[in-house]
Enzyme design. Structure first.
Site, mmCIF file in Angstrom:
data_model
loop_
_atom_site.group_PDB
_atom_site.id
_atom_site.type_symbol
_atom_site.label_atom_id
_atom_site.label_comp_id
_atom_site.label_asym_id
_atom_site.label_seq_id
_atom_site.Cartn_x
_atom_site.Cartn_y
_atom_site.Cartn_z
ATOM 1 N N ASP A 145 -10.206 3.526 -3.151
ATOM 2 C CA ASP A 145 -10.939 2.312 -2.795
ATOM 3 C C ASP A 145 -12.329 2.235 -3.433
ATOM 4 O OD1 ASP A 145 -8.727 1.889 -1.342
ATOM 5 O OD2 ASP A 145 -9.709 1.791 0.615
ATOM 6 N N GLU A 162 -1.096 1.775 -5.080
ATOM 7 C CA GLU A 162 -0.697 3.177 -4.950
ATOM 8 C C GLU A 162 -1.796 4.086 -5.457
ATOM 9 O OE1 GLU A 162 1.054 6.237 -7.648
ATOM 10 O OE2 GLU A 162 -0.259 4.640 -7.894
ATOM 11 N N TRP A 163 -2.945 3.474 -5.773
ATOM 12 C CA TRP A 163 -4.212 4.162 -6.091
ATOM 13 C C TRP A 163 -4.197 4.969 -7.392
ATOM 14 C CZ3 TRP A 163 -2.672 6.577 -0.957
ATOM 15 C CH2 TRP A 163 -2.729 5.625 0.069
ATOM 16 N N GLY A 164 -3.148 4.800 -8.176
ATOM 17 C CA GLY A 164 -3.100 5.554 -9.434
ATOM 18 C C GLY A 164 -2.567 6.965 -9.264
ATOM 19 N N ASP A 165 -2.090 7.297 -8.061
ATOM 20 C CA ASP A 165 -1.666 8.675 -7.769
ATOM 21 C C ASP A 165 -0.536 9.163 -8.666
ATOM 22 O OD1 ASP A 165 -3.538 8.745 -5.833
ATOM 23 O OD2 ASP A 165 -2.171 9.106 -4.145
ATOM 24 N N ASP A 204 0.826 -1.202 0.000
ATOM 25 C CA ASP A 204 0.000 0.000 0.000
ATOM 26 C C ASP A 204 0.869 1.265 0.000
ATOM 27 O OD1 ASP A 204 -2.426 1.334 0.068
ATOM 28 O OD2 ASP A 204 -3.215 0.174 1.741
HETATM 29 C C1 GLA Z 1 -6.013 1.268 1.454
HETATM 30 C C2 GLA Z 1 -6.175 0.286 0.299
HETATM 31 C C3 GLA Z 1 -7.273 -0.702 0.631
HETATM 32 C C4 GLA Z 1 -6.941 -1.443 1.929
HETATM 33 C C5 GLA Z 1 -6.714 -0.424 3.046
HETATM 34 C C6 GLA Z 1 -6.155 -1.081 4.302
HETATM 35 O O1 GLA Z 1 -7.119 2.077 1.585
HETATM 36 O O2 GLA Z 1 -6.459 0.965 -0.893
HETATM 37 O O3 GLA Z 1 -7.450 -1.627 -0.428
HETATM 38 O O4 GLA Z 1 -5.815 -2.228 1.728
HETATM 39 O O5 GLA Z 1 -5.774 0.575 2.660
HETATM 40 O O6 GLA Z 1 -5.972 -0.177 5.341
#
Ligand code: GLA
Length: 412
Positions: free
Chosen positions: A205, A183-186, A150
């Site tokens: 998420d 890394e959410w695409g950041d 993460d």
């Molecule tokens: C982030 C991730 C989620 C999950 C949470 C855990 O938000 O994007 O998929 O793993 O952390 O805290």
């Protein structure tokens, strides 16, 4: 002389870099499995995970291809031990992680775990920063096969460098470990992550709704949101993203919310789209309580085969007109998967005159001209052949639902 130098450098360097995950050909098709986060957040424990594993076996999910069992955030104690090692939460995992991994392996499945590149995980547990090699060795000693990594509390870290450090630490263990970058695409991971990991999240998420934004600004230092499936679908330019997906490297649209409260139509749409997009298919529901209808969606072999197609091409949006979107995915045997999606609030009456359409994927050099190539048409959710492309396709697609078909050229 040059040859001698080359020989010496090969002999010296190969033992240090002889192993590489990419060479192990992990994730040649999108990873499939279950992850604890979407339903349980940090409220996880050994009994729960073992129960999920048992159900995955007895319900046929393992045999449908869901073979990774991944525990997400919340598995650790709040502090490392005196030697700097991560410690499993003694109440949640009284027998340790190796015990659980052994159990998963005994069922013919693989085991995954979570941590974070920053100083803490998003849930406030010890992060991996500065401990990458030590943690990787520990994971390998437990028999970990998959690491989700993460991006919380990353401070001044540079994403590609941080993930490269962890990848190298995983390589150094000598154990093949699938590396899932979160890394959410950041920082546009599609540009750099393919060389580092096997998949990379492209969004924040997911949230179990069709098209909502679930805002979190209650007292936290930074506002963040979780996103409905249409929001995730449209978050990035898919034409940009799809260039970077290929066997061994996938855009990750996040763990699934099928079975987590959306309507059946929305669940069907979610599963169809994630399959079309060649996203990892990680179950995010409480498998122990899966309804018959949810199970039917999740174990639809023909749709899974679209996701797992060996060409590994991510679908493109062929058309968008009012409430109707048409997504297309070329498959290895010359067939195409097509997903007709009704984003609207009312049933959509579809009439599709095949002869007028040419599907052209310039990026991957694939084309089908229906006027010249007659195909059979199969409805993948109904599991029925519904005619050929010589006749118009006619159907009513319910609110937020899909018609997912496979078209296969008729043998001449
Ligand atoms: C982030 C991730 C989620 C999950 C949470 C855990 O938000 O994007 O998929 O793993 O952390 O805290």
């Amino acid at each position: 002389m040059k040859r001698l130098l080359l020989l010496i450098s090969v002999c010296v360097l190969v033992p240090f870099c002889g192993f590489s995950q990419k060479a192990e050909r992990l994730a040649q098709t999108p990873p499939m499995g279950w992850n604890s986060w979407n339903t349980f957040a940090t409220d996880i424990n050994e009994d729960l995970v073992m129960g999920v594993v048992d159900c995955m076996v007895s319900m046929g999910l393992r045999d449908a291809g869901y073979n990774y069992v991944v525990i997400d955030d919340g598995w650790m104690a709040k502090e490392r031990d005196a030697n700097g090692n991560l410690v499993p939460d003694p109440v949640k995992f009284p027998n340790g992680i190796k015990h659980l991994a052994d159990y998963v392996h005994s069922k013919g499945m693989k085991f995954g775990i979570y941590n974070c590149a920053g100083t803490q995980t998003c849930g406030g547990y010890p992060g991996g920063r500065g401990h990458e090699y030590q943690d990787a060795m520990l994971y390998a000693s437990w028999g970990v096969d998959y690491l989700k990594y993460d991006w919380c509390y990353h401070g001044n870290l540079t994403s590609d460098a941080a993930y490269t450090t962890m990848r190298d630490a995983l390589y150094a263990t000598g154990r093949p470990i699938l590396f899932s970058i979160c890394e959410w695409g950041d920082t546009e991971p599609w540009l750099w992550a393919g060389e580092i990991g096997h998949c990379w999240r492209i969004s924040g998420d997911i949230y179990p709704c069709f098209d909502c934004e679930d805002r979190h600004d209650d007292g936290l230092p930074t506002q963040w949101s979780a996103w409905g499936i249409m929001k995730i679908l449209n978050m990035r330019n898919n034409d940009t993203l799809r260039k970077y997906a290929h066997p061994g490297a996938w855009n990750d649209f996040d763990m699934m919310e099928v079975g987590n409260g959306m309507s059946l139509a929305e669940d069907r749409t979610h599963f169809a789209l994630w399959s079309m997009l060649a996203s990892p298919l990680m179950l995010g529901n409480d498998v122990r309580k899966t309804s018959k209808q949810t199970l039917e969606i999740l174990t639809n072999k023909e749709i899974i085969a679209v996701n797992q197609d060996e060409l590994g091409i991510q679908a493109f949006r062929y058309a968008k007109q009012g409430d109707l979107e048409i997504w297309a995915k070329p498959l290895h045997d010359g067939s195409w998967a097509l997903c007709f999606l009704n984003t609207g609030e009312n049933p959509y009456k579809l009439t599709f005159d095949w002869g007028k359409h040419v599907l052209k994927d310039s990026l991957f050099n694939k084309e089908i001209v229906f006027a010249n190539t007659a195909c059979t048409v199969r409805d993948l959710y109904a599991k029925k052949d519904i005619g050929t492309t010589k006749k118009n396709l006619q159907a009513t697609i319910g609110k937020h639902d899909v018609l997912m078909v496979m078209v296969k050229p008729l043998k001449k």
